[in-house]
Design a protein around this motif. Sequence first.
Motif, PDB file in Angstrom:
ATOM      1  N   LEU A  19      61.605  28.023  10.435  1.00  0.00           N
ATOM      2  CA  LEU A  19      60.423  27.293  10.883  1.00  0.00           C
ATOM      3  C   LEU A  19      60.180  26.032  10.060  1.00  0.00           C
ATOM      4  O   LEU A  19      59.141  25.395  10.183  1.00  0.00           O
ATOM      5  CB  LEU A  19      59.193  28.214  10.809  1.00  0.00           C
ATOM      6  CG  LEU A  19      59.351  29.569  11.527  1.00  0.00           C
ATOM      7  CD1 LEU A  19      58.125  30.438  11.296  1.00  0.00           C
ATOM      8  CD2 LEU A  19      59.622  29.365  13.001  1.00  0.00           C
ATOM      9  N   SER A  20      61.159  25.658   9.241  1.00  0.00           N
ATOM     10  CA  SER A  20      60.966  24.534   8.319  1.00  0.00           C
ATOM     11  C   SER A  20      60.799  23.195   9.022  1.00  0.00           C
ATOM     12  O   SER A  20      60.165  22.300   8.483  1.00  0.00           O
ATOM     13  CB  SER A  20      62.128  24.453   7.328  1.00  0.00           C
ATOM     14  OG  SER A  20      63.351  24.217   7.999  1.00  0.00           O
ATOM     15  N   GLY A  21      61.337  23.031  10.205  1.00  0.00           N
ATOM     16  CA  GLY A  21      61.221  21.762  10.896  1.00  0.00           C
ATOM     17  C   GLY A  21      60.044  21.685  11.845  1.00  0.00           C
ATOM     18  O   GLY A  21      59.874  20.687  12.554  1.00  0.00           O
ATOM     19  N   ALA A  22      59.206  22.703  11.866  1.00  0.00           N
ATOM     20  CA  ALA A  22      58.086  22.742  12.806  1.00  0.00           C
ATOM     21  C   ALA A  22      57.072  21.651  12.493  1.00  0.00           C
ATOM     22  O   ALA A  22      56.651  21.483  11.362  1.00  0.00           O
ATOM     23  CB  ALA A  22      57.414  24.109  12.772  1.00  0.00           C
ATOM     24  N   GLY A  23      56.686  20.926  13.543  1.00  0.00           N
ATOM     25  CA  GLY A  23      55.687  19.870  13.391  1.00  0.00           C
ATOM     26  C   GLY A  23      54.307  20.299  13.826  1.00  0.00           C
ATOM     27  O   GLY A  23      53.319  19.642  13.517  1.00  0.00           O
ATOM     28  N   ASP A  24      54.249  21.405  14.566  1.00  0.00           N
ATOM     29  CA  ASP A  24      52.964  21.956  14.988  1.00  0.00           C
ATOM     30  C   ASP A  24      53.161  23.430  15.317  1.00  0.00           C
ATOM     31  O   ASP A  24      54.280  23.952  15.268  1.00  0.00           O
ATOM     32  CB  ASP A  24      52.372  21.182  16.168  1.00  0.00           C
ATOM     33  CG  ASP A  24      53.295  21.118  17.385  1.00  0.00           C
ATOM     34  OD1 ASP A  24      54.126  22.036  17.583  1.00  0.00           O
ATOM     35  OD2 ASP A  24      53.193  20.139  18.145  1.00  0.00           O
ATOM     36  N   VAL A  25      52.076  24.104  15.662  1.00  0.00           N
ATOM     37  CA  VAL A  25      52.140  25.538  15.943  1.00  0.00           C
ATOM     38  C   VAL A  25      53.026  25.824  17.163  1.00  0.00           C
ATOM     39  O   VAL A  25      53.732  26.834  17.200  1.00  0.00           O
ATOM     40  CB  VAL A  25      50.719  26.125  16.122  1.00  0.00           C
ATOM     41  CG1 VAL A  25      50.763  27.553  16.608  1.00  0.00           C
ATOM     42  CG2 VAL A  25      49.951  26.037  14.801  1.00  0.00           C
ATOM     43  N   GLU A  26      53.035  24.920  18.141  1.00  0.00           N
ATOM     44  CA  GLU A  26      53.900  25.116  19.316  1.00  0.00           C
ATOM     45  C   GLU A  26      55.376  25.168  18.916  1.00  0.00           C
ATOM     46  O   GLU A  26      56.145  25.942  19.483  1.00  0.00           O
ATOM     47  CB  GLU A  26      53.659  24.025  20.358  1.00  0.00           C
ATOM     48  CG  GLU A  26      52.318  24.138  21.057  1.00  0.00           C
ATOM     49  CD  GLU A  26      52.067  25.525  21.648  1.00  0.00           C
ATOM     50  OE1 GLU A  26      52.946  26.038  22.370  1.00  0.00           O
ATOM     51  OE2 GLU A  26      50.994  26.092  21.381  1.00  0.00           O
ATOM     52  N   ASP A  27      55.768  24.363  17.923  1.00  0.00           N
ATOM     53  CA  ASP A  27      57.149  24.414  17.423  1.00  0.00           C
ATOM     54  C   ASP A  27      57.445  25.765  16.784  1.00  0.00           C
ATOM     55  O   ASP A  27      58.547  26.301  16.927  1.00  0.00           O
ATOM     56  CB  ASP A  27      57.402  23.308  16.394  1.00  0.00           C
ATOM     57  CG  ASP A  27      57.422  21.915  17.002  1.00  0.00           C
ATOM     58  OD1 ASP A  27      57.544  21.792  18.239  1.00  0.00           O
ATOM     59  OD2 ASP A  27      57.326  20.946  16.220  1.00  0.00           O
ATOM     60  N   VAL A  28      56.476  26.330  16.083  1.00  0.00           N
ATOM     61  CA  VAL A  28      56.640  27.657  15.482  1.00  0.00           C
ATOM     62  C   VAL A  28      56.838  28.691  16.582  1.00  0.00           C
ATOM     63  O   VAL A  28      57.774  29.510  16.529  1.00  0.00           O
ATOM     64  CB  VAL A  28      55.414  28.022  14.602  1.00  0.00           C
ATOM     65  CG1 VAL A  28      55.450  29.489  14.187  1.00  0.00           C
ATOM     66  CG2 VAL A  28      55.341  27.111  13.383  1.00  0.00           C
TER      67      VAL A  28
END
Length: 180
Positions: free
Chosen positions: A88-97
């Motif tokens: 999850l290191s590249g997540a920019g927002d909760v939707e990315d998670v």
Amino acid sequence: MASLFYNACILTCDPTCDGILKRHRIVCYNWMIVDPDGIIVHINSGTPPVDVDLAESVNCGGRFLIPGLHDAHCHLYLLAHMAKVADLSGAGDVEDVVDALARKLSELGGDSADPPLLKGAQWDQEEIGRTPTRRDLDRVSESVPIVCFRRCWHIVACNSAAIVRCGLDNFTADAYVKEG
């Protein structure tokens, strides 16, 4: 003035130098001279030079020195473990998670594969805007327990199935589960 460090096993990764131990690109020397800025100006094995003007001469007592190594600890277990979890290191927002967890769950066979636990790791609320909630993670699966570790590995976000698996009920949930 420079400092002399001697009576040491000084490990470097310079394959062009002629040290005592040349295996796997690691070279071991027994003395080095370091300038006041911390730059190694001479490194070698054998007898250290005696005609050098030095600020100090440090007998290392046979200890290992690894120049340039600032943080000597590493979590080897986590390195291998990360291959099995949703990154999850590249997540920019909760939707990315949510998307990364859904992809990992799909790789594992989805809800029907009955994995014992889906893990995600390396999220950061500073990057994604907030801490993921159990409702966010429930969107990935309501039946597979999901546990997501913050990048410090000291904070977790869990879905409802993980909370139930931990044996938390309404009474204990109020004491231990913080909903963001």
